[in-house]
Design a protein around this motif. Sequence first.
Motif, PDB file in Angstrom:
ATOM      1  N   THR A 210       4.789  -2.731   0.297  1.00  0.00           N
ATOM      2  CA  THR A 210       5.914  -1.829   0.064  1.00  0.00           C
ATOM      3  C   THR A 210       5.384  -0.418  -0.080  1.00  0.00           C
ATOM      4  OG1 THR A 210       7.164  -3.589  -1.041  1.00  0.00           O
ATOM      5  CG2 THR A 210       7.883  -1.333  -1.414  1.00  0.00           C
ATOM      6  N   ILE A 211       6.005   0.528   0.619  1.00  0.00           N
ATOM      7  CA  ILE A 211       5.545   1.912   0.604  1.00  0.00           C
ATOM      8  C   ILE A 211       6.679   2.795   0.112  1.00  0.00           C
ATOM      9  CG2 ILE A 211       4.635   3.821   1.977  1.00  0.00           C
ATOM     10  CD1 ILE A 211       3.497   1.833   3.925  1.00  0.00           C
ATOM     11  N   ALA A 212       6.408   3.568  -0.948  1.00  0.00           N
ATOM     12  CA  ALA A 212       7.394   4.497  -1.489  1.00  0.00           C
ATOM     13  C   ALA A 212       7.516   5.715  -0.576  1.00  0.00           C
ATOM     14  CB  ALA A 212       7.003   4.920  -2.901  1.00  0.00           C
ATOM     15  N   LEU A 213       8.714   6.279  -0.506  1.00  0.00           N
ATOM     16  CA  LEU A 213       8.981   7.404   0.378  1.00  0.00           C
ATOM     17  C   LEU A 213       9.156   8.724  -0.373  1.00  0.00           C
ATOM     18  CD1 LEU A 213      11.607   5.670   2.700  1.00  0.00           C
ATOM     19  CD2 LEU A 213       9.149   5.854   3.053  1.00  0.00           C
ATOM     20  N   ASP A 214       9.026   8.703  -1.701  1.00  0.00           N
ATOM     21  CA  ASP A 214       9.342   9.903  -2.477  1.00  0.00           C
ATOM     22  C   ASP A 214       8.297  11.000  -2.362  1.00  0.00           C
ATOM     23  OD1 ASP A 214       7.364   8.624  -3.884  1.00  0.00           O
ATOM     24  OD2 ASP A 214       8.510   8.382  -5.731  1.00  0.00           O
ATOM     25  N   THR A 215       7.183  10.722  -1.688  1.00  0.00           N
ATOM     26  CA  THR A 215       6.170  11.762  -1.505  1.00  0.00           C
ATOM     27  C   THR A 215       6.243  12.415  -0.128  1.00  0.00           C
ATOM     28  OG1 THR A 215       4.546  10.132  -0.725  1.00  0.00           O
ATOM     29  CG2 THR A 215       4.589  10.602  -3.100  1.00  0.00           C
ATOM     30  N   LEU A 216       7.223  12.027   0.693  1.00  0.00           N
ATOM     31  CA  LEU A 216       7.323  12.582   2.038  1.00  0.00           C
ATOM     32  C   LEU A 216       7.651  14.076   1.985  1.00  0.00           C
ATOM     33  CD1 LEU A 216       9.327   9.772   3.864  1.00  0.00           C
ATOM     34  CD2 LEU A 216       6.939  10.392   4.229  1.00  0.00           C
ATOM     35  N   PRO A 217       7.049  14.877   2.874  1.00  0.00           N
ATOM     36  CA  PRO A 217       7.295  16.320   2.883  1.00  0.00           C
ATOM     37  C   PRO A 217       8.610  16.672   3.571  1.00  0.00           C
ATOM     38  CG  PRO A 217       5.757  15.762   4.634  1.00  0.00           C
ATOM     39  CD  PRO A 217       6.040  14.482   3.892  1.00  0.00           C
ATOM     40  N   SER A 218       9.713  16.236   2.989  1.00  0.00           N
ATOM     41  CA  SER A 218      11.026  16.448   3.579  1.00  0.00           C
ATOM     42  C   SER A 218      12.063  16.382   2.469  1.00  0.00           C
ATOM     43  CB  SER A 218      11.320  15.380   4.634  1.00  0.00           C
ATOM     44  OG  SER A 218      12.646  15.479   5.110  1.00  0.00           O
ATOM     45  N   ARG A 219      13.191  17.052   2.676  1.00  0.00           N
ATOM     46  CA  ARG A 219      14.281  16.923   1.709  1.00  0.00           C
ATOM     47  C   ARG A 219      14.921  15.542   1.796  1.00  0.00           C
ATOM     48  NH1 ARG A 219      19.656  18.774   3.856  1.00  0.00           N
ATOM     49  NH2 ARG A 219      20.153  19.276   1.695  1.00  0.00           N
ATOM     50  N   PHE A 220      14.616  14.796   2.848  1.00  0.00           N
ATOM     51  CA  PHE A 220      15.092  13.426   2.999  1.00  0.00           C
ATOM     52  C   PHE A 220      13.946  12.482   2.631  1.00  0.00           C
ATOM     53  CE2 PHE A 220      17.425  16.076   6.033  1.00  0.00           C
ATOM     54  CZ  PHE A 220      18.713  15.888   5.564  1.00  0.00           C
ATOM     55  N   ASP A 221      13.822  12.177   1.365  1.00  0.00           N
ATOM     56  CA  ASP A 221      12.719  11.331   0.895  1.00  0.00           C
ATOM     57  C   ASP A 221      13.155   9.876   0.816  1.00  0.00           C
ATOM     58  OD1 ASP A 221      14.503  11.674  -1.137  1.00  0.00           O
ATOM     59  OD2 ASP A 221      13.015  12.086  -2.691  1.00  0.00           O
ATOM     60  N   HIS A 222      13.802   9.410   1.881  1.00  0.00           N
ATOM     61  CA  HIS A 222      14.338   8.058   1.878  1.00  0.00           C
ATOM     62  C   HIS A 222      14.663   7.637   3.306  1.00  0.00           C
ATOM     63  CE1 HIS A 222      17.687  10.941   1.508  1.00  0.00           C
ATOM     64  NE2 HIS A 222      18.291  10.156   2.388  1.00  0.00           N
ATOM     65  N   VAL A 223      14.911   6.368   3.471  1.00  0.00           N
ATOM     66  CA  VAL A 223      15.493   5.821   4.697  1.00  0.00           C
ATOM     67  C   VAL A 223      16.976   5.648   4.438  1.00  0.00           C
ATOM     68  CG1 VAL A 223      15.658   3.711   6.063  1.00  0.00           C
ATOM     69  CG2 VAL A 223      13.431   4.672   5.556  1.00  0.00           C
ATOM     70  N   LEU A 224      17.795   5.933   5.438  1.00  0.00           N
ATOM     71  CA  LEU A 224      19.234   5.751   5.280  1.00  0.00           C
ATOM     72  C   LEU A 224      19.650   4.467   5.991  1.00  0.00           C
ATOM     73  CD1 LEU A 224      21.737   7.213   4.075  1.00  0.00           C
ATOM     74  CD2 LEU A 224      22.232   7.971   6.409  1.00  0.00           C
ATOM     75  N   VAL A 225      20.179   3.535   5.222  1.00  0.00           N
ATOM     76  CA  VAL A 225      20.686   2.290   5.785  1.00  0.00           C
ATOM     77  C   VAL A 225      22.135   2.522   6.189  1.00  0.00           C
ATOM     78  CG1 VAL A 225      21.126  -0.160   5.363  1.00  0.00           C
ATOM     79  CG2 VAL A 225      19.139   0.963   4.316  1.00  0.00           C
ATOM     80  N   ILE A 226      22.390   2.483   7.490  1.00  0.00           N
ATOM     81  CA  ILE A 226      23.712   2.791   8.022  1.00  0.00           C
ATOM     82  C   ILE A 226      23.874   2.091   9.361  1.00  0.00           C
ATOM     83  CG2 ILE A 226      22.808   4.944   9.022  1.00  0.00           C
ATOM     84  CD1 ILE A 226      25.590   6.166   8.684  1.00  0.00           C
TER      85      ILE A 226
ATOM     86  N   ALA B 262      -4.377   6.685   5.120  1.00  0.00           N
ATOM     87  CA  ALA B 262      -3.913   5.669   6.066  1.00  0.00           C
ATOM     88  C   ALA B 262      -2.436   5.361   5.840  1.00  0.00           C
ATOM     89  CB  ALA B 262      -4.744   4.401   5.930  1.00  0.00           C
ATOM     90  N   ARG B 263      -2.045   5.342   4.587  1.00  0.00           N
ATOM     91  CA  ARG B 263      -0.630   5.089   4.280  1.00  0.00           C
ATOM     92  C   ARG B 263       0.252   6.215   4.806  1.00  0.00           C
ATOM     93  NH1 ARG B 263      -1.490   3.968  -0.557  1.00  0.00           N
ATOM     94  NH2 ARG B 263      -0.898   5.918  -1.564  1.00  0.00           N
ATOM     95  N   ARG B 264      -0.219   7.459   4.652  1.00  0.00           N
ATOM     96  CA  ARG B 264       0.547   8.593   5.171  1.00  0.00           C
ATOM     97  C   ARG B 264       0.662   8.531   6.688  1.00  0.00           C
ATOM     98  NH1 ARG B 264      -2.215  11.577   1.110  1.00  0.00           N
ATOM     99  NH2 ARG B 264      -3.818  12.202   2.626  1.00  0.00           N
ATOM    100  N   ARG B 265      -0.409   8.109   7.353  1.00  0.00           N
ATOM    101  CA  ARG B 265      -0.364   8.013   8.806  1.00  0.00           C
ATOM    102  C   ARG B 265       0.620   6.940   9.255  1.00  0.00           C
ATOM    103  NH1 ARG B 265      -5.499   7.116  12.979  1.00  0.00           N
ATOM    104  NH2 ARG B 265      -4.240   7.127  14.887  1.00  0.00           N
ATOM    105  N   ALA B 266       0.599   5.791   8.583  1.00  0.00           N
ATOM    106  CA  ALA B 266       1.543   4.724   8.919  1.00  0.00           C
ATOM    107  C   ALA B 266       2.977   5.185   8.695  1.00  0.00           C
ATOM    108  CB  ALA B 266       1.241   3.474   8.091  1.00  0.00           C
ATOM    109  N   LEU B 267       3.198   5.874   7.580  1.00  0.00           N
ATOM    110  CA  LEU B 267       4.539   6.386   7.298  1.00  0.00           C
ATOM    111  C   LEU B 267       4.958   7.427   8.328  1.00  0.00           C
ATOM    112  CD1 LEU B 267       5.114   6.939   3.467  1.00  0.00           C
ATOM    113  CD2 LEU B 267       6.496   5.626   5.081  1.00  0.00           C
ATOM    114  N   GLY B 268       4.004   8.253   8.755  1.00  0.00           N
ATOM    115  CA  GLY B 268       4.303   9.273   9.752  1.00  0.00           C
ATOM    116  C   GLY B 268       4.785   8.680  11.050  1.00  0.00           C
TER     117      GLY B 268
END
Length: 493
Positions: A95-111, A382-388
């Motif tokens: 599980t990878i947290a998204l709250d450190t992403l360099p964006s105002r959207f620090d999440h995935v939107l389920v829609i 490595a985690r940042r690269r995977a998230l990217g």
Amino acid sequence: MSGTADITPSATPTPESGVIVVGSGPTGLLLAGDLAAAGIPVTLVEKRPRRIGNLSRAFVLHVRTLEQLDARGLADTVEAAGHRLGRLRLFGGLTIALDTLPSRFDHVLVIPQYEVEKVLERRAVEVGVRFRHETEMTGLTQDLDGVTAQVRAADGGRRELRAAYLVGADGMRSAVRDAVGLPFPGRSVIRSVVLADVRLAEEPDNLLAVNAAGGAFAFVAPFGDGYHRVVGWRRGRDVPGDEPLGLEEVEEIARLALGRDYGMHDARWMSRFHSDERQVPSYRVGRVFLAGDAAHVHTPAGGQGMNTGLQDAANLSWKLAQVLQGHAAPRLLDSYQTERHPVGRSVLRSSGGIVRLAMAERPWTLALRSALTEFLDHAAPARRRALGQITGLGYRYPAPRGAHRLTGTRVPDVALADGTRLYEALRDGRFVLIAPGPCTAVPAAAREGRLVVARWSSDRRTALLVRPDGYAAWASDAADASAIGAALTAHVG
């Protein structure tokens, strides 16, 4: 020009200015809306009736896509229709947290996909896209001046549509791709995946319930209307796509993978499909382009399908507008292939890797998954690269030799001196020049409404030219007025 279609001289050359878009899914709607907003005549051809159904395969908007929607003033609307998820679950319990992403959207939107289509269709209508529903493209020809599409309407009537360019956003079984003779090499990776839209007696603990265990994989996501989409697969259950599917089979797969079936009942729709990995060798054949699933398909792992198509559209739309408005040479359109084909290939690899590791069964693949999970859990780079890769934030486009290190990179939503944000400044589909101080090098392009001139809110000294799709076209840490003027002339026109 790449591809296999012949380009023949036009018998009666005519000035062409419009674009035909085939396919009214998310990719086609975003592309058509962008072009119409830029003042380009657009005809959108769709063989389905004019309605947005409630059947969706895609359920996730990633961060980079939300940024692109923000640059069109649409992000708040889709956010209100979806549910935020602050963590991504991949394989082996990772599980990878998204709250450190360099964006105002620090999440995935389920829609659900159809909710995204509602927003994009409303915008397309507002900006003047001409819709032709219940109209099927049956063939096309192209010459030095434009493209002629042969279409058949619901009443059987046939006619021709003419435009400068045509974009096929008509899905995996693309009629446009067939018409220009492009192959679609690849293979089926997962056979007999089951889909079911059901009500649940119990709500899952997480917004997205996903797991692989017992030789099975399952994914459960909410529609928001009381129904949930279940996607499942079981090893050894390799049957034809037209094999009847009962709710009992879906329940069994869910129990194997998730440990419970959540009391599924009242299925309103069930089906099977094969998950393929395919990509065309070229996204362009003369005046015809492919985008979204017409150009590439891959496994649903990581939820990158709809997102990759929307990014294709964002990359292509401003380039077509620049060329058709006479502000850029047609060779600019070659960069669509250069920039987006490698991204499509990367998505095939990453989504395929996720699903293969999730379904590992042999000792060595299980050991590899365990080691990779441990590595990603503790290795931040490595985690940042995977998230990217998954979120789309990590992709950059090729830059000329000797270019500034920022050229080709995605530009974050930086604050500007006037109190606004970069992605607000991008909302009219224009280039944005962020200068370190008062800029006297702006030519007539700004007066023509194709350039926004802004200043950093900080004391940063970099001059940065941002493309309409939010990527850096040019940058310099020590640019004078003549260098800035030359960059504007080269890129803005």
